[in-house]
Design a protein around this motif. Structure first.
Motif: not given
Length: 374
Positions: A210-234
């Protein structure tokens, strides 16, 4: 020329379609002329019927950009050809532009029409057309997510599931990453955080090409999900990576079409720190986001809703509420219903605060005056 002749001329199929489209979406002639890449004087002549257009290719182009049946412009089915790749790209580009200026309902109608055309047109496993179909499904899912509330996330999810299927068929990691990312985001939006994280981690871990834009976008949204799950370090770890990757993206070639950039990462940080209770950091990041994002109506509303959240949670309730009211009006006008979810969150927070203040006030009154006798 007789009155009857003038009436017939102004009632030409092209004039009718143009007028109806402008009326439906409350557009000026200048706006629509710009959308169609023509001079406004040409549009006026079309709309008045002073100029009749006979070029079938141009009529087909107009029909496609307005989401109209070609037959409505007098083009017989036997005489117009299927959409070319260039024509498909032109519609995709146009719809993304509509999203940037927050013309959301218009964008939804046009992308739905394009999908109908593509599904009719694709009868073999042509990899080029299938790639365009996947890109159209990406856009359709995104537009639908903008104009719907969280409890309607299944509408977008269906598009992303189909995008995943097509992307696997043509073995395109970039499109597969985007599909898995937004499937995960829709599950999170619907309240299934763990399932959302599973999809978001799959986007990160199973699409090496996957190109860098797709990967970065997915990782940003993963960060949002980790926050909602209370996984602050992640959350902190993946957001740092998302910020790093965002600087490597060429905005003109981005597979996310402007939806991932340093500005979107800053805005994500701003909202996240609002929820974490660090209002200073939240406002600092929202300031950085506003400076980084393009000055379009879409980003304007996005930042305004984020600021309203931060102000209210930071104790500046009157200023935050005033900004929230402005945001509601703009969200309704432009169809950005998803962003209204943030204001519902502000209202929920204020309701909770009101209940807490009422309980504390009652306790103090009882301590000062004694129990109330009935």
């Amino acid at each position: 020329m007789s009155v009857h002749a003038k009436k017939n001329r102004s009632s030409s199929p092209l004039a009718q379609v143009v007028r109806e489209y402008r009326d439906k979406y409350t557009l000026t002639q200048e706006q629509l002329a710009n959308d169609l890449s023509i001079d406004v004087r040409t549009l006026r002549r079309w709309e008045s019927g002073d100029t009749l257009l006979h070029d079938v290719r141009e009529l087909r182009r107009i029909a496609t950009l307005l989401g109209a049946e070609p037959e409505r412009l007098g083009i017989a089915k036997s005489t117009y050809t299927i959409l070319t790749v260039d024509q498909i790209d032109a519609v995709l580009h146009h719809v993304w532009e509509l999203i940037h200026v927050a013309r959301s309902y218009e964008a939804n109608n046009l992308i739905e029409r394009l999908l109908q055309d593509l599904n009719t047109q694709i009868v073999t496993e042509n990899p080029v057309l299938l790639q365009k179909l996947a890109q159209a499904l990406h856009l359709a899912g995104y537009v639908k997510s903008v104009i719907t509330r969280a409890n309607e996330a299944s509408y977008s999810l269906n598009y992303y599931r189909e995008m995943e299927r097509v992307s696997r068929l043509i073995r395109n990691d970039t499109l597969l990453n985007i599909a898995l990312t937004y499937e995960g985001d829709m599950y999170c939006r619907g309240g299934d955080i763990q399932k959302g994280i599973t999809y978001l981690e799959a986007a990160r871990d199973t699409t090496p090409k996957a190109d860098v834009a797709a990967r970065g976008n997915g990782i940003q949204l993963l960060g949002r999900a980790y926050l909602r799950a209370g996984r602050i370090d992640d959350f902190e770890n993946v957001m740092a990576l998302a910020e790093e990757l965002s600087y490597q993206v060429d905005p003109q070639q981005s597979s996310t079409c402007g939806q991932y950039s340093p500005g979107t990462v800053y805005e994500e940080y701003g909202r996240s720190y609002t929820h974490l209770g660090d209002m200073q950091k939240a406002m600092e990041y929202l300031d950085k986001a506003e400076k980084s994002l393009e000055p379009t109506k879409h980003w304007e509303i996005l930042i305004k809703t984020a600021r309203a959240m931060a102000l209210v949670r930071g104790g500046e309730i009157k200023s935050g509420a005033e900004l929230a009211v402005e945001s509601i009006e703009q969200c309704r006008e432009h169809g950005t219903i998803r962003l209204m979810e943030r204001i519902y969150g502000v209202q929920k927070y204020l309701d909770h605060l009101t209940r807490e203040i009422g309980m504390v006030g009652a306790t103090l009154r009882e301590a000062l005056d004694g129990p109330i006798e009935y």
